[in-house]
Design an enzyme around this catalytic site. Structure first.
Site, PDB file in Angstrom:
ATOM      1  N   CYS A 122       0.813  -1.223   0.000  1.00 11.89           N
ATOM      2  CA  CYS A 122       0.000   0.000   0.000  1.00 11.89           C
ATOM      3  C   CYS A 122       0.844   1.270   0.000  1.00 11.89           C
ATOM      4  O   CYS A 122       0.311   2.363  -0.196  1.00 11.89           O
ATOM      5  CB  CYS A 122      -0.939  -0.010   1.203  1.00 11.89           C
ATOM      6  SG  CYS A 122      -1.955  -1.504   1.298  1.00 11.89           S
ATOM      7  N   HIS A 258      -3.568   6.687   2.323  1.00 10.88           N
ATOM      8  CA  HIS A 258      -3.950   5.377   1.782  1.00 10.88           C
ATOM      9  C   HIS A 258      -5.365   5.064   2.248  1.00 10.88           C
ATOM     10  O   HIS A 258      -5.702   5.226   3.421  1.00 10.88           O
ATOM     11  CB  HIS A 258      -2.972   4.316   2.284  1.00 10.88           C
ATOM     12  CG  HIS A 258      -3.444   2.922   2.100  1.00 10.88           C
ATOM     13  ND1 HIS A 258      -3.993   2.471   0.912  1.00 10.88           N
ATOM     14  CD2 HIS A 258      -3.460   1.861   2.945  1.00 10.88           C
ATOM     15  CE1 HIS A 258      -4.335   1.199   1.041  1.00 10.88           C
ATOM     16  NE2 HIS A 258      -4.023   0.815   2.259  1.00 10.88           N
ATOM     17  N   ASN A 289     -10.318  -0.843  -0.299  1.00 11.78           N
ATOM     18  CA  ASN A 289      -8.862  -0.775  -0.183  1.00 11.78           C
ATOM     19  C   ASN A 289      -8.254  -1.369  -1.449  1.00 11.78           C
ATOM     20  O   ASN A 289      -8.331  -2.566  -1.674  1.00 11.78           O
ATOM     21  CB  ASN A 289      -8.417  -1.554   1.059  1.00 11.78           C
ATOM     22  CG  ASN A 289      -6.907  -1.537   1.255  1.00 11.78           C
ATOM     23  OD1 ASN A 289      -6.145  -1.204   0.358  1.00 11.78           O
ATOM     24  ND2 ASN A 289      -6.466  -1.936   2.443  1.00 11.78           N
TER      25      ASN A 289
END
Length: 333
Positions: A122, A258, A289
């Site tokens: 990420c 993020h 996500n």
């Protein structure tokens, strides 16, 4: 005395254009609830996620990247032939070699651009952005394409109550080019390998190949440990990035963390004491996500909706498996 000539790169680098691609299929929480014992209310309260996008067979890592990159190149006002480097951050391209970046560089029509993949979870977009900045300042490329792309639906255990609802698919891309003034700040990045077990692939590919396990590998995590780390440690990293850029939270226009979990985002906003005037990316609600793709996708949406505008000062921070992290301050294209 060295005989090597000094490089002739640009004095600084900037993000010139951004593009995104979200798969056609929109998956609401109701679909996730078919395989786990939970509720829509629980998922929303724990993560803020309402829907996510899942790719079909044609929406491959390469195909999604090409779509997002084409938009970024057009937004930057350059041609694909001018791209000198293609950096792809992904953990869900299942061919170990060759790098998917080489296929993307070719199909976009670049002139034999340098192309490679990185694996930084990420935080991958931040890592790629930093590498691109270095290439431009060093002079090895005039324009670099940085892509974050994931098909995390392929690595999701739909029976795992802790993670089944989290992940989505998509691609985000930016073109990084030369600048006469600072527009990408110093990067604060690093890793904490002693915590790498908190987010990981369930088993190695070799165990699946040998038949030692019957279930295809998936991403798993220790939710509470990850939450604590993200909230407390990453707020410190974000503050360090502000300090490195020579600004304060009051100077910010936009915050693009993020898109892991809205509770984490809310906690970071509170810890950083961001003014109410700062626009906060909340793409996680409808995109889930998407790991390396989450920051450029969120950036693209903010600019497309007018919630952020060209020239805004934005703090971006990615964090995830490894545990790795990268934060920097940028001027939006």
């Amino acid at each position: 005395m060295s005989k090597i000539k000094p490089s002739k790169g640009a004095p600084y680098a900037r993000i010139m254009g951004v593009g995104g691609y979200r798969p056609v299929r929109v998956v609401p929480n109701e679909v996730i609830l078919e395989t786990i014992d939970s509720s829509d209310e629980w998922i929303r309260s724990r993560s803020g996620i309402e829907t996510r996008h899942w790719a079909n067979d044609e929406e491959t890592v390469a195909a999604m990247s090409i779509e997002a990159s084409g938009k970024a190149i057009a937004d930057a006002g350059i041609s694909a032939e001018q791209i000198g480097g293609v950096i792809v951050s992904t953990v869900s391209h299942f061919k170990q070699t060759p790098a998917v970046a080489t296929e993307i560089a070719d199909k976009l029509g670049t002139n034999k651009a340098a192309a490679f993949d990185i694996s930084a979870g990420c935080a991958g977009f931040g890592y790629g952005l930093t590498l691109a900045k270095g290439m431009i300042v060093e002079g090895s490329a005039e324009y670099v394409l940085v892509i974050g792309v994931e098909r995390l639906s392929d690595l999701t255990d739909l029976e795992d109550r802790a993670t089944a609802f989290l992940f989505g698919d998509g691609a985000g891309a930016v073109v990084v080019g030369p600048s006469q003034e600072p527009a990408i700040g110093p990067t604060v990045w690093g890793s904490e390998g002693d915590k790498s077990e908190t987010i990981k692939q369930t088993v190695p590919w070799t165990d699946y190949r040998s038949g030692e396990v019957a279930k295809f590998p998936a991403i798993t995590q220790e939710g509470q440990a990850v939450f604590r780390w993200a909230v407390f440690e990453m707020a410190k990293v974000a503050k360090e990035a502000l300090d490195a850029a020579g600004i304060t939270a009051d100077d910010l226009d936009v915050f693009i963390p993020h898109q892991a979990n809205e509770r984490i985002i809310d906690s970071m906003v509170k810890t950083l004491k961001l003014p109410e005037s700062v626009t906060v990316a909340r793409d996680v609600r409808t995109t889930g996500n998407t790991s390396a793709a989450s920051i450029p996708l969120a950036m693209e949406r903010l600019l497309a909706t007018g919630e952020a505008k060209s020239g805004d000062t934005a703090l971006v921070i990615g964090f995830g498996a490894g545990l790795v992290y990268a934060a920097t301050v940028v001027t939006l294209p």
